[in-house]
Design an enzyme around this catalytic site. Structure first.
Site, short mmCIF file in Angstrom:
data_model
loop_
_atom_site.label_atom_id
_atom_site.label_comp_id
_atom_site.label_asym_id
_atom_site.label_seq_id
_atom_site.Cartn_x
_atom_site.Cartn_y
_atom_site.Cartn_z
N ARG A 77 -3.37 4.63 5.79
CA ARG A 77 -3.54 4.46 4.35
C ARG A 77 -3.22 3.00 4.00
O ARG A 77 -2.12 2.52 4.30
CB ARG A 77 -2.60 5.42 3.59
CG ARG A 77 -2.64 5.23 2.11
CD ARG A 77 -1.87 6.29 1.34
NE ARG A 77 -1.94 5.95 -0.04
CZ ARG A 77 -0.91 5.55 -0.79
NH1 ARG A 77 0.31 5.53 -0.31
NH2 ARG A 77 -1.10 5.20 -2.05
N HIS A 121 -3.06 -0.84 -5.68
CA HIS A 121 -1.64 -0.69 -5.35
C HIS A 121 -0.92 -1.92 -5.92
O HIS A 121 -0.38 -2.73 -5.20
CB HIS A 121 -1.45 -0.54 -3.84
CG HIS A 121 -0.14 0.05 -3.42
ND1 HIS A 121 -0.02 1.16 -2.61
CD2 HIS A 121 1.14 -0.31 -3.70
CE1 HIS A 121 1.25 1.43 -2.40
NE2 HIS A 121 1.99 0.56 -3.04
N GLU A 166 0.66 5.45 -7.74
CA GLU A 166 1.85 5.54 -8.58
C GLU A 166 1.69 4.86 -9.95
O GLU A 166 2.36 3.85 -10.23
CB GLU A 166 3.06 4.94 -7.85
CG GLU A 166 3.33 5.59 -6.51
CD GLU A 166 4.58 5.07 -5.81
OE1 GLU A 166 5.17 4.09 -6.30
OE2 GLU A 166 4.98 5.64 -4.79
N ASN A 292 3.59 11.20 -3.37
CA ASN A 292 4.62 10.39 -2.72
C ASN A 292 5.97 11.01 -3.07
O ASN A 292 6.29 11.16 -4.26
CB ASN A 292 4.59 8.94 -3.22
CG ASN A 292 3.30 8.24 -2.85
OD1 ASN A 292 2.50 8.76 -2.08
ND2 ASN A 292 3.11 7.04 -3.39
N TYR A 294 10.17 10.82 -2.23
CA TYR A 294 11.29 10.14 -1.57
C TYR A 294 12.62 10.85 -1.80
O TYR A 294 13.44 10.95 -0.92
CB TYR A 294 11.40 8.70 -2.05
CG TYR A 294 10.30 7.83 -1.51
CD1 TYR A 294 10.42 7.21 -0.28
CD2 TYR A 294 9.11 7.65 -2.22
CE1 TYR A 294 9.39 6.43 0.24
CE2 TYR A 294 8.08 6.87 -1.71
CZ TYR A 294 8.23 6.26 -0.47
OH TYR A 294 7.21 5.51 0.05
N GLU A 345 2.98 9.31 0.86
CA GLU A 345 4.13 8.48 1.21
C GLU A 345 5.36 9.34 1.34
O GLU A 345 5.60 10.22 0.49
CB GLU A 345 4.44 7.41 0.13
CG GLU A 345 3.49 6.25 0.13
CD GLU A 345 3.87 5.20 -0.93
OE1 GLU A 345 5.06 5.07 -1.27
OE2 GLU A 345 2.94 4.53 -1.42
O1 IFM Z 1 7.15 0.33 -1.02
C1 IFM Z 1 6.89 1.29 -2.01
C2 IFM Z 1 5.40 1.54 -2.14
O2 IFM Z 1 4.70 0.37 -2.39
C3 IFM Z 1 5.14 2.52 -3.24
N1 IFM Z 1 5.96 3.69 -3.12
C4 IFM Z 1 7.35 3.54 -2.84
C5 IFM Z 1 7.56 2.59 -1.68
C6 IFM Z 1 9.07 2.43 -1.38
O3 IFM Z 1 9.73 1.93 -2.50
#
Ligand code: IFM
Length: 440
Positions: A77, A121, A166, A292, A294, A345
């Protein structure tokens, strides 16, 4: 020991973004982007670092594709630097920029790695920012033209076309807190940007499909689960409010065709100008959605919770809480009629050291990934249709306002020499992509 098997065609991959890895910021006719301008402004980035060189992926992409093969990636990606192909954002094409992405895509295809492309992005051409950036609705039309240009050039080889990565970060970090380019701090601007991004997404989807009916169109959203701190009705309500005031701001218009009611309370007088037909444009059916994930927010009605006692935290200060990923995936699956999902992500920044044997032992990153893969597999068993997984990130790179201080890669990058070293997590991931299963 439990074994978690994945479907045979599961798309294991890794992700990156143009500004974070490419470098070559002003080479071969590339135009200036808002991130070039922002990082060149003193005081904006930790240690005043810039993405001028970053991982030098622009010159080293063949070496990087060899690494992708070593990791057994089925997909890569990446994003297009808009200003690399259209230096002013529109009209004048930079042939050398288009050639670069052509060569990248060819090399990926030759290596049997599926290109998974993102159009935006975060690196808007500065020339468009000078005309008002995303606050100006015309930028959405420029985005549609740019999308069509790229699909025309690469649509014969690239199947997956993501409009935006995002949009909430573009909105809030770029235009409300100002921590990201273009560094604006204005709620009214931010909410107009949010809406114009959605309009651009809709126009982009149309442009992609009108240019090539065989490709797939989607968007990538970043979602943080909001968990109540206790079972009390107050905390449950507070968590729901937290979820509704940020995460649904983009989920609702795209998958329900209207903004969440909570947004009207939150935004008040700063509500953006919405034109007739916008919501239908925004809520067109998609071929996939990228998620994404985290971390999560733990929400209490009584207090702000900064740290959860006993929890592990990454270098970003984000709690490691893999079960929240499963809960979040099930939650959105129940709340919306979603197309197939790709995890676009997921990953973690930890302080890595090169040890005496020249290797990078990163057990915490390896464990983070393992736990999140398992929770994703469990969500699939719960009925969520997940087709692939892109680890963030292929290699250490420019982490926006943090410069190079946060390392997310499966591959270490020595920024002095540009030497790449596959970390233990990368070796482990190669085993996952090869066997298509994980052992607990
Ligand atoms: O590095 C970033 C990415 O560009 C977008 N999502 C979160 C990642 C980590 O912060």
């Amino acid at each position: 020991m439990a074994t978690y098997k994945f479907p045979h065609n599961f798309l294991w991959g890794a992700a990156s973004a143009a500004y974070q890895v490419e470098g070559a910021w002003n080479e071969d006719g590339k135009g200036e982007s808002i991130w070039d301008r922002f990082s060149h402004t003193s005081g904006k980035i930790d240690d005043n670092l810039t993405g001028d060189i970053a991982c030098d992926h622009y010159h080293r992409f063949e070496e990087d594709i060899a690494l992708m093969r070593q990791l057994g990636l089925k997909a890569y990606r990446f994003s297009i630097g808009w200003a690399r192909v259209l230096p002013n954002g529109r009209e004048r094409i930079n042939p050398a920029g288009l050639d670069f992405y052509d060569r990248l895509v060819d090399a990926l295809c030759a290596a049997n790695v599926e290109p998974f492309l993102t159009l935006y992005h975060w690196d808007l051409p500065q020339a468009l920012q000078d005309e008002g950036g995303w606050e100006n609705r015309n930028t959405a039309y420029a985005f549609a033209d740019y999308s069509a240009l790229m699909v025309k050039r690469l649509g014969d080889r690239v199947k997956y076309w993501t409009t935006f990565n995002e949009p909430s970060v573009v909105t809030f970090d770029g235009n409300l807190s100002g921590k990201h380019a273009p560094g604006i701090q204005d709620a009214r601007v931010a909410y107009q940007v949010a809406h114009n991004l959605m309009v651009a997404h809709g126009l982009g989807v149309q442009a992609i499909r009108n240019t090539n009916s065989k490709v797939e169109a989607g968007i990538v959203l970043n979602l943080w689960m909001a968990d109540p701190a206790t079972d009390s009705p107050e905390d449950i309500a507070a968590a729901e409010t937290a979820w509704n005031s940020s995460e649904t701001l983009f989920l609702d218009p795209i998958f329900k065709g209207h903004y969440p009611l909570a947004a009207y309370d939150l935004v008040g007088e700063d509500m953006p100008k919405i034109q007739d037909g916008d919501m239908a444009l925004i809520s067109q059916e998609l071929d996939y959605v990228g998620i994404n994930f985290y971390s999560r927010n733990l929400v209490s009605a009584a207090q702000k919770i900064d740290k959860v006692p006993g929890s592990e935290y990454t270098e970003m200060g984000w709690e490691v809480c893999a079960p929240a990923m499963r809960r979040m995936l099930v939650k959105i699956n129940n709340a919306y009629k979603l197309p197939p999902i790709y995890i676009t992500e997921n990953g973690s920044a930890f302080k890595d050291e090169v040890s005496a044997d020249g290797k990078v032992h990163d057990p915490r990153r390896l464990d983070y990934l393992k736990q999140h893969f398992i929770q994703t597999r469990l969500a699939m068993q719960d009925g969520v249709d997940i087709r692939g997984y892109m680890v963030w990130s292929l290699m250490d790179n420019f982490e926006w306002g943090h410069g190079f201080t946060k390392r997310f890669g499966l591959v270490r990058v020595d920024y002095e020499t540009q030497k790449r070293t596959v970390k233990d997590s990368g070796d482990w991931y190669a085993e996952v992509t090869r066997t298509n299963q994980i052992h607990d």
